[in-house]
Design a protein around this motif. Structure first.
Motif, PDB file in Angstrom:
ATOM      1  N   UNK A 102       0.846  -1.198   0.000  1.00  0.00           N
ATOM      2  CA  UNK A 102       0.000   0.000   0.000  1.00  0.00           C
ATOM      3  C   UNK A 102       0.880   1.245   0.000  1.00  0.00           C
ATOM      4  N   UNK A 103       0.652   2.146  -0.944  1.00  0.00           N
ATOM      5  CA  UNK A 103       1.437   3.373  -1.005  1.00  0.00           C
ATOM      6  C   UNK A 103       1.030   4.300   0.129  1.00  0.00           C
ATOM      7  N   UNK A 104       1.897   5.287   0.414  1.00  0.00           N
ATOM      8  CA  UNK A 104       1.554   6.232   1.474  1.00  0.00           C
ATOM      9  C   UNK A 104       0.337   7.074   1.085  1.00  0.00           C
ATOM     10  N   UNK A 105       0.173   7.349  -0.192  1.00  0.00           N
ATOM     11  CA  UNK A 105      -1.002   8.108  -0.634  1.00  0.00           C
ATOM     12  C   UNK A 105      -2.275   7.353  -0.262  1.00  0.00           C
ATOM     13  N   UNK A 106      -2.311   6.066  -0.594  1.00  0.00           N
ATOM     14  CA  UNK A 106      -3.483   5.253  -0.263  1.00  0.00           C
ATOM     15  C   UNK A 106      -3.638   5.104   1.248  1.00  0.00           C
ATOM     16  N   UNK A 107      -2.520   4.871   1.937  1.00  0.00           N
ATOM     17  CA  UNK A 107      -2.564   4.672   3.387  1.00  0.00           C
ATOM     18  C   UNK A 107      -3.102   5.904   4.115  1.00  0.00           C
ATOM     19  N   UNK A 108      -2.641   7.079   3.716  1.00  0.00           N
ATOM     20  CA  UNK A 108      -3.070   8.335   4.357  1.00  0.00           C
ATOM     21  C   UNK A 108      -4.566   8.548   4.162  1.00  0.00           C
ATOM     22  N   UNK A 109      -5.014   8.491   2.914  1.00  0.00           N
ATOM     23  CA  UNK A 109      -6.417   8.774   2.621  1.00  0.00           C
ATOM     24  C   UNK A 109      -7.344   7.711   3.214  1.00  0.00           C
ATOM     25  N   UNK A 110      -6.930   6.451   3.167  1.00  0.00           N
ATOM     26  CA  UNK A 110      -7.756   5.388   3.742  1.00  0.00           C
ATOM     27  C   UNK A 110      -7.907   5.571   5.240  1.00  0.00           C
ATOM     28  N   UNK A 111      -6.803   5.846   5.914  1.00  0.00           N
ATOM     29  CA  UNK A 111      -6.847   6.042   7.368  1.00  0.00           C
ATOM     30  C   UNK A 111      -7.771   7.197   7.734  1.00  0.00           C
ATOM     31  N   UNK A 164      15.436   7.117   6.000  1.00  0.00           N
ATOM     32  CA  UNK A 164      15.278   8.418   5.358  1.00  0.00           C
ATOM     33  C   UNK A 164      14.432   8.302   4.092  1.00  0.00           C
ATOM     34  N   UNK A 165      14.614   7.192   3.359  1.00  0.00           N
ATOM     35  CA  UNK A 165      13.856   7.020   2.115  1.00  0.00           C
ATOM     36  C   UNK A 165      12.358   6.887   2.388  1.00  0.00           C
ATOM     37  N   UNK A 166      12.024   6.164   3.443  1.00  0.00           N
ATOM     38  CA  UNK A 166      10.615   6.009   3.811  1.00  0.00           C
ATOM     39  C   UNK A 166      10.020   7.338   4.257  1.00  0.00           C
ATOM     40  N   UNK A 167      10.766   8.063   5.051  1.00  0.00           N
ATOM     41  CA  UNK A 167      10.307   9.379   5.525  1.00  0.00           C
ATOM     42  C   UNK A 167      10.073  10.316   4.343  1.00  0.00           C
ATOM     43  N   UNK A 168      10.973  10.279   3.370  1.00  0.00           N
ATOM     44  CA  UNK A 168      10.838  11.121   2.179  1.00  0.00           C
ATOM     45  C   UNK A 168       9.601  10.745   1.370  1.00  0.00           C
ATOM     46  N   UNK A 169       9.347   9.447   1.237  1.00  0.00           N
ATOM     47  CA  UNK A 169       8.162   8.993   0.506  1.00  0.00           C
ATOM     48  C   UNK A 169       6.881   9.489   1.173  1.00  0.00           C
ATOM     49  N   UNK A 170       6.850   9.431   2.496  1.00  0.00           N
ATOM     50  CA  UNK A 170       5.682   9.907   3.236  1.00  0.00           C
ATOM     51  C   UNK A 170       5.510  11.410   3.048  1.00  0.00           C
ATOM     52  N   UNK A 171       6.596  12.163   3.164  1.00  0.00           N
ATOM     53  CA  UNK A 171       6.535  13.614   2.994  1.00  0.00           C
ATOM     54  C   UNK A 171       6.055  13.995   1.595  1.00  0.00           C
ATOM     55  N   UNK A 172       6.543  13.253   0.593  1.00  0.00           N
ATOM     56  CA  UNK A 172       6.149  13.537  -0.788  1.00  0.00           C
ATOM     57  C   UNK A 172       4.669  13.238  -1.019  1.00  0.00           C
ATOM     58  N   UNK A 173       4.182  12.154  -0.399  1.00  0.00           N
ATOM     59  CA  UNK A 173       2.762  11.811  -0.537  1.00  0.00           C
ATOM     60  C   UNK A 173       1.890  12.884   0.086  1.00  0.00           C
ATOM     61  N   UNK A 174       2.301  13.397   1.233  1.00  0.00           N
ATOM     62  CA  UNK A 174       1.554  14.465   1.899  1.00  0.00           C
ATOM     63  C   UNK A 174       1.544  15.729   1.037  1.00  0.00           C
ATOM     64  N   UNK A 175       2.683  16.042   0.464  1.00  0.00           N
ATOM     65  CA  UNK A 175       2.774  17.222  -0.399  1.00  0.00           C
ATOM     66  C   UNK A 175       1.842  17.088  -1.612  1.00  0.00           C
ATOM     67  N   UNK A 176       1.815  15.897  -2.229  1.00  0.00           N
ATOM     68  CA  UNK A 176       0.962  15.677  -3.392  1.00  0.00           C
ATOM     69  C   UNK A 176      -0.510  15.744  -3.049  1.00  0.00           C
ATOM     70  N   UNK A 177      -0.903  15.179  -1.935  1.00  0.00           N
ATOM     71  CA  UNK A 177      -2.311  15.192  -1.531  1.00  0.00           C
ATOM     72  C   UNK A 177      -2.751  16.588  -1.093  1.00  0.00           C
ATOM     73  N   UNK A 178      -1.821  17.371  -0.568  1.00  0.00           N
ATOM     74  CA  UNK A 178      -2.119  18.766  -0.208  1.00  0.00           C
ATOM     75  C   UNK A 178      -2.437  19.575  -1.469  1.00  0.00           C
ATOM     76  N   UNK A 179      -1.669  19.321  -2.545  1.00  0.00           N
ATOM     77  CA  UNK A 179      -1.916  20.026  -3.800  1.00  0.00           C
ATOM     78  C   UNK A 179      -3.280  19.664  -4.390  1.00  0.00           C
ATOM     79  N   UNK A 180      -3.729  18.433  -4.136  1.00  0.00           N
ATOM     80  CA  UNK A 180      -5.037  18.004  -4.628  1.00  0.00           C
ATOM     81  C   UNK A 180      -6.173  18.586  -3.787  1.00  0.00           C
TER      82      UNK A 180
END
Length: 402
Positions: free
Chosen positions: A1-10, A49-65
């Motif tokens: 499950x991607x962070x984008x899906x995980x964030x919105x589902x939660x 660090x890579x996981x943290x970056x992926x989470x931060x990027x997902x949050x940034x993308x969903x904020x733009x939406x």
């Protein structure tokens, strides 16, 4: 499950579980999630660090939406909290559905309504359960087992009306067209529902024994015993000591057995098949369990104890939560105080077994906490929790056989 899906589902699930969903909310608290809930090491020094970056990027993308907003540290980029734009709940659910195949709550409620309509007149138990489900619909709640409810109610409707003597796999074929589906997927929840609406007592009875009330049984149960013992059956004495690997007989023969004489110092139950086959010891009669003692094994053990109250009774099983619960249940249903055999800290510390040790799961830890309250297990379980370890018995029985 991607962070984008995980964030919105939660966030969507939390919103739908809250009073906001029913319009009874009296506060303006926003639907939120902490970043460590999505990645538990987010704020830890050893965080990836890579996981943290992926989470931060997902949050940034969903904020733009426009689906979420986020709060960051005053001086830095680390996330403190992620907030859902509550007014966007339907857009978020649609996005999750289109991109990830998510099922929104309204669709689940519609599915629940259809199940109630389909099964409310299927049988008396189904009718009672559907009345409960109707209350769920009224309060906009979703039962945890919604995805398997159709299969459960289908089986309950068939079983309650059954008057034919059937084996479990035959029931599975008649209900699902698959000989293994019932036993592997729905047996436990179906039996739980049958028991839930039964008016009789289930003391000292395994969960699936309720099926016997509906003319349904497992394939003929075999009892396995090995060692120096004499079984009195149908008025004749059967000496089994000459059978090096023991004997097996059908549970239906129990009715013809009047006594079991143990010509040994000990009677030992063994949890797993391989260990039962492997373990041999002078002056020990062994009996194969295969897990929790069923009613036939229980009755046989009671018969053994009635004929041999003065010998030693032991149990040999896995050194894990399941092994201890099997032992606890064995003592409870038979009334015999079985001592533990080769299930101690000594085995966990044995260097020969080091490669076979496993780490505990969260479920292991949860199940061990209750057992820890019992004196017989306390010391061993404290060690297991402290050292994050457990051990299966097959390596122990192999070593003991040498």
């Amino acid at each position: 499950m991607t962070y984008e899906e995980k964030i919105l589902t939660y966030l969507a699930e939390n919103y739908r579980k809250s009073r906001k969903d029913t319009g009874n909310n009296k506060t303006n608290r926003r639907t939120q999630v902490k970043p460590e809930k999505l990645y538990k090491k987010y704020n830890a020094n050893e965080g990836d660090f890579e996981e943290i970056s992926k989470l931060n990027q997902a949050v940034e993308g969903l904020s733009r939406k426009g689906f979420i907003t986020a709060e960051t540290e005053t001086f830095g980029t680390q996330l403190k909290c992620i907030y859902m734009m509550d007014e966007k709940i339907k857009d978020i659910e649609q996005y999750l559905t289109d991109k990830f195949g998510y099922t929104p709550k309204d669709m689940k409620l519609q599915k629940l309504k259809e199940l109630v309509e389909r099964y409310q007149n299927a049988s008396s138990i189904c009718k009672k359960e559907c009345a409960v489900l109707a209350e769920y619909i009224e309060s906009r709640k979703i039962p945890k087992n919604i995805d398997e409810l159709d299969d459960i109610l289908k089986a309950v409707a068939f079983i309650e009306k059954n008057r034919e003597d059937l084996y479990i796999r035959e029931v599975s074929m008649k209900v699902y067209g698959d000989s293994k589906f019932f036993e592997e997927e729905t047996l436990q929840p179906v039996c739980s529902m049958l028991r839930k609406y039964s008016c009789r007592s289930f003391e000292d009875e395994l969960l699936d024994e309720i099926l016997l009330d509906f003319h349904i049984s497992k394939e003929p149960q075999k009892l396995c015993i090995k060692g120096n013992a004499i079984i009195n059956i149908s008025g004749k004495e059967a000496d089994i000591s000459g059978f090096l690997n023991g004997i097996e007989f059908l549970a239906s023969d129990l009715a013809n057995i009047s006594s079991v004489k143990i010509i040994a110092r000990e009677f030992m139950t063994i949890e797993n098949r391989t260990s039962y086959l492997r373990y041999h010891a002078d002056n020990v009669v062994t009996f194969y369990l295969g897990g929790y003692a069923n009613r036939y094994q229980r009755d046989f053990i009671k018969m053994v104890y009635a004929s041999n109250p003065d010998i030693v009774y032991r149990h040999f099983g896995d050194i894990d939560a399941g092994g201890f619960w099997i032992h606890h249940n064995l003592c409870e249903v038979t009334g015999v105080k079985f001592a533990l055999f080769a299930m101690s800290v000594k085995e966990l510390q044995n260097k020969e077994y080091a490669l076979c040790l496993h780490k505990l799961t969260d479920n292991d830890r949860s199940r061990l906490q209750e057992l820890k309250k019992m004196d017989i297990y306390a010391e061993l379980i404290n060690y297991m929790l402290e050292h994050d370890t457990k051990l299966e018995q097959e390596i122990v029985s192999l070593t003991l056989a040498k």
